[in-house]
Scaffold this motif. Structure first.
Motif, PDB file in Angstrom:
ATOM      1  N   ASP A 105       0.722  -1.099  -0.120  1.00  0.00           N
ATOM      2  CA  ASP A 105      -0.035   0.012   0.191  1.00  0.00           C
ATOM      3  C   ASP A 105       0.647   1.322  -0.141  1.00  0.00           C
ATOM      4  O   ASP A 105       0.893   1.985  -0.957  1.00  0.00           O
ATOM      5  N   SER A 106       1.457   1.336   1.027  1.00  0.00           N
ATOM      6  CA  SER A 106       2.148   2.809   1.442  1.00  0.00           C
ATOM      7  C   SER A 106       3.476   2.771   2.065  1.00  0.00           C
ATOM      8  O   SER A 106       3.375   1.847   3.106  1.00  0.00           O
ATOM      9  N   ALA A 107       4.412   3.364   1.899  1.00  0.00           N
ATOM     10  CA  ALA A 107       5.753   3.334   2.640  1.00  0.00           C
ATOM     11  C   ALA A 107       5.456   3.792   4.191  1.00  0.00           C
ATOM     12  O   ALA A 107       5.978   3.404   5.000  1.00  0.00           O
ATOM     13  N   GLN A 108       4.373   4.804   4.301  1.00  0.00           N
ATOM     14  CA  GLN A 108       3.776   5.152   5.427  1.00  0.00           C
ATOM     15  C   GLN A 108       3.666   3.742   6.462  1.00  0.00           C
ATOM     16  O   GLN A 108       3.787   4.064   7.797  1.00  0.00           O
ATOM     17  N   ASP A 109       3.033   2.920   5.965  1.00  0.00           N
ATOM     18  CA  ASP A 109       2.964   1.417   6.806  1.00  0.00           C
ATOM     19  C   ASP A 109       4.213   0.934   7.700  1.00  0.00           C
ATOM     20  O   ASP A 109       4.483   0.533   8.637  1.00  0.00           O
ATOM     21  N   LEU A 110       5.213   1.474   6.661  1.00  0.00           N
ATOM     22  CA  LEU A 110       6.603   0.952   7.208  1.00  0.00           C
ATOM     23  C   LEU A 110       7.158   1.869   8.157  1.00  0.00           C
ATOM     24  O   LEU A 110       7.604   1.367   9.188  1.00  0.00           O
ATOM     25  N   VAL A 111       6.932   2.989   8.248  1.00  0.00           N
ATOM     26  CA  VAL A 111       7.395   4.073   8.822  1.00  0.00           C
ATOM     27  C   VAL A 111       6.540   3.913  10.260  1.00  0.00           C
ATOM     28  O   VAL A 111       7.123   4.146  11.432  1.00  0.00           O
ATOM     29  N   ASP A 112       5.259   3.550  10.072  1.00  0.00           N
ATOM     30  CA  ASP A 112       4.448   3.381  11.317  1.00  0.00           C
ATOM     31  C   ASP A 112       4.909   2.155  12.126  1.00  0.00           C
ATOM     32  O   ASP A 112       5.078   2.359  13.316  1.00  0.00           O
ATOM     33  N   ILE A 113       5.736   1.251  11.672  1.00  0.00           N
ATOM     34  CA  ILE A 113       5.948   0.199  12.267  1.00  0.00           C
ATOM     35  C   ILE A 113       7.363   0.450  12.897  1.00  0.00           C
ATOM     36  O   ILE A 113       7.463   0.223  13.991  1.00  0.00           O
ATOM     37  N   LEU A 114       8.103   1.291  12.535  1.00  0.00           N
ATOM     38  CA  LEU A 114       9.449   1.794  12.786  1.00  0.00           C
ATOM     39  C   LEU A 114       9.005   2.771  14.058  1.00  0.00           C
ATOM     40  O   LEU A 114       9.810   2.631  15.096  1.00  0.00           O
ATOM     41  N   MET A 115       7.967   3.512  13.877  1.00  0.00           N
ATOM     42  CA  MET A 115       7.664   4.432  15.093  1.00  0.00           C
ATOM     43  C   MET A 115       6.978   3.579  16.341  1.00  0.00           C
ATOM     44  O   MET A 115       7.123   4.026  17.613  1.00  0.00           O
ATOM     45  N   THR A 116       6.341   2.614  15.966  1.00  0.00           N
ATOM     46  CA  THR A 116       5.711   1.604  17.119  1.00  0.00           C
ATOM     47  C   THR A 116       6.809   1.079  17.684  1.00  0.00           C
ATOM     48  O   THR A 116       6.833   1.049  19.042  1.00  0.00           O
ATOM     49  N   GLU A 117       8.110   0.419  16.877  1.00  0.00           N
ATOM     50  CA  GLU A 117       8.946  -0.127  17.754  1.00  0.00           C
ATOM     51  C   GLU A 117       9.827   0.964  18.545  1.00  0.00           C
ATOM     52  O   GLU A 117       9.884   0.588  19.681  1.00  0.00           O
ATOM     53  N   CYS A 118       9.869   2.198  17.932  1.00  0.00           N
ATOM     54  CA  CYS A 118      10.648   3.191  18.807  1.00  0.00           C
ATOM     55  C   CYS A 118       9.642   3.400  20.312  1.00  0.00           C
ATOM     56  O   CYS A 118      10.256   3.564  21.579  1.00  0.00           O
ATOM     57  N   GLU A 119       8.398   3.243  20.012  1.00  0.00           N
ATOM     58  CA  GLU A 119       7.445   3.938  21.213  1.00  0.00           C
ATOM     59  C   GLU A 119       7.555   2.640  22.199  1.00  0.00           C
ATOM     60  O   GLU A 119       7.621   3.089  23.360  1.00  0.00           O
ATOM     61  N   TRP A 120       7.454   1.396  21.725  1.00  0.00           N
ATOM     62  CA  TRP A 120       7.481   0.302  22.474  1.00  0.00           C
ATOM     63  C   TRP A 120       9.002   0.266  23.374  1.00  0.00           C
ATOM     64  O   TRP A 120       8.947  -0.228  24.461  1.00  0.00           O
ATOM     65  N   ALA A 121       9.785   0.572  22.484  1.00  0.00           N
ATOM     66  CA  ALA A 121      11.327   0.648  23.385  1.00  0.00           C
ATOM     67  C   ALA A 121      11.504   1.831  24.041  1.00  0.00           C
ATOM     68  O   ALA A 121      12.724   2.111  24.621  1.00  0.00           O
ATOM     69  N   GLY A 122      10.383   3.021  24.272  1.00  0.00           N
ATOM     70  CA  GLY A 122      10.669   4.111  25.118  1.00  0.00           C
ATOM     71  C   GLY A 122      11.609   5.034  24.572  1.00  0.00           C
ATOM     72  O   GLY A 122      12.063   5.841  25.315  1.00  0.00           O
ATOM     73  N   VAL A 123      11.693   5.153  23.449  1.00  0.00           N
ATOM     74  CA  VAL A 123      12.439   6.178  22.654  1.00  0.00           C
ATOM     75  C   VAL A 123      11.500   7.387  22.501  1.00  0.00           C
ATOM     76  O   VAL A 123      10.494   7.593  22.303  1.00  0.00           O
ATOM     77  N   GLU A 124      12.473   8.612  22.674  1.00  0.00           N
ATOM     78  CA  GLU A 124      11.763  10.006  22.577  1.00  0.00           C
ATOM     79  C   GLU A 124      12.148  10.536  21.378  1.00  0.00           C
ATOM     80  O   GLU A 124      13.470  10.546  21.120  1.00  0.00           O
TER      81      GLU A 124
END
Length: 398
Positions: A105-124
């Motif tokens: 669909d869109s590369a945004q789906d991939l960026v969302d995954i990276l941002m979710t991973e960072c959120e789960w890992a407690g990254v600011e």
């Protein structure tokens, strides 16, 4: 003053991968990026669908002054490791030729995954944060750095530079990574635009005016003998297409490239067969069954293709025409430069870095990953795979 274990400059593919990896290890991580959005290059790559890895990625698919440098990271974080990551998040993707993987669909789906991973890992993650200065801590007991942006100051033990190269300046490309390397006396190799279309000299541009949009399968070879078999594309400015983008990484100003316009045929044999079977037909009409008619017309106008029945060609004519079309030489005027290039060739010298951790050999706690260093992949998802691999390796070490 904000204190953190790890500060990462650059919220691109390598920076976000490093951030999540370090965060999962319990490190406090802050990412700063001058852009309005994270991973802007991911978003626009692959026509907005992002060719995010290549199943065939090996160290042989990378250009680097030290050909062994990429081996460690690529062996410890493979294309399959990244595929496993996106599978866990349910990303819809598809395979294309030559091992390339794209989002459905869109590369945004991939960026969302990276941002979710960072959120789960407690990254600011702090966007719109331009780095103004980097200063090593003076206190000998406390190793680390002070990093100032326009509105904040950070103190960190580990500083990771994942600022990318100089490509696509409209997306905010910046030389900050090279400047930081030079500040700490690290060697930075000359940079040039790579995976980039060629422009042509005026006389060639006039010859091929009207061919824009024509695409054909070829074998393109550089002067140093590297060859790629993929399509070329005529454009308003010159030549593009996968084969041209690939060979641009191996081309230097003033050199010619050799293009086999008929890699699937042995033209000598084809012409001789045509002479015996279709002798009355014109050379140009017969060649227009193998090559785009508009291109054939240009070669007729140039006198390369004779406008006469094929039976009138002698042995010398056949050899000359075959040689021309199997080894068409063209000397580009230059490239379209960083504006349209996909990657930057050159950058921070890998001899200055540990291939295992990406830490500077001269400066404790300073790391460089991704496109900012002198590792450049082929077209087809290889550069993103190196971003994931270098980000992971560094994230394990900070």
């Amino acid at each position: 003053m904000i204190t953190t274990d790890v500060l990462i400059i650059g919220a691109g593919a390598a920076g976000l991968m490093c951030a999540a990896t370090a965060g999962y290890r319990g490190k406090s991580v802050v990412v700063v990026d001058m852009g309005k959005k994270p991973a802007r290059k991911v978003l626009i790559s692959g026509g907005g669908r992002c060719n995010f890895t290549n199943e065939n990625a090996t160290p042989e698919n990378y250009l680097c002054q030290n050909p062994h440098f990429a081996k460690s990271a690529l062996s410890r974080y493979s294309a399959q490791d990244f595929i496993d990551l996106v599978d866990r998040h349910g990303l819809n993707y598809h395979h294309k030729t030559l091992g390339q993987l794209f989002c459905d669909d869109s590369a945004q789906d991939l960026v969302d995954i990276l941002m979710t991973e960072c959120e789960w890992a407690g990254v600011e993650i702090n966007l719109r944060s331009e780095v103004l200065s980097v200063t090593p801590l003076q206190d000998e007991k406390t190793l680390g750095y002070i990093v100032k942006t326009h509105d904040k100051s950070y103190q960190c033990q580990s500083l990771v530079v994942a600022s990318g190269g100089l490509t696509m300046p409209k997306l905010g490309a910046s030389p900050i990574g090279y400047k930081i390397a030079e500040q700490f006396d690290l060697n930075v190799l000359d940079t040039v635009a790579a995976l980039v279309p060629f422009t042509l000299h005026d006389h060639d541009k006039q010859r091929f005016d009207g061919l824009s949009g024509i695409s054909l399968l070829t074998e393109v070879t550089s002067e140093n003998g590297v060859m790629f078999k993929e399509n070329i594309l005529f454009t308003h400015r010159g030549l593009s297409g996968p084969a041209i983008l690939q060979i641009s990484s191996f081309w230097r100003a003033g050199q010619a490239v050799t293009i086999n316009l008929l890699p699937e045929h042995k033209l000598n044999e084809v012409l001789i067969n045509w002479q015996s079977e279709q002798g009355q037909k014109s050379v140009k009409n017969l060649l227009a069954t193998l090559l785009p008619k508009r291109f054939v017309d240009v070669l007729v106008k140039d006198g390369v293709i004779a406008d006469k029945p094929i039976k009138q060609l002698n042995h010398h004519d056949i050899s000359a025409l075959s040689e021309y079309l199997h080894a068409w030489q063209i000397k580009p005027n230059g490239t379209e430069g960083y504006r349209t290039a996909e990657v930057t060739l050159g950058g921070v010298d890998t001899d200055e870095l540990s291939s295992k951790t990406f830490e500077s050999k001269k400066q404790t706690g300073l790391f460089f990953i991704g496109e900012v260093i002198d590792v450049t992949g082929w077209l087809g998802g290889y550069n993103f795979q190196f971003c994931w691999a270098s980000g992971y390796a560094c994230g394990q070490a900070v």
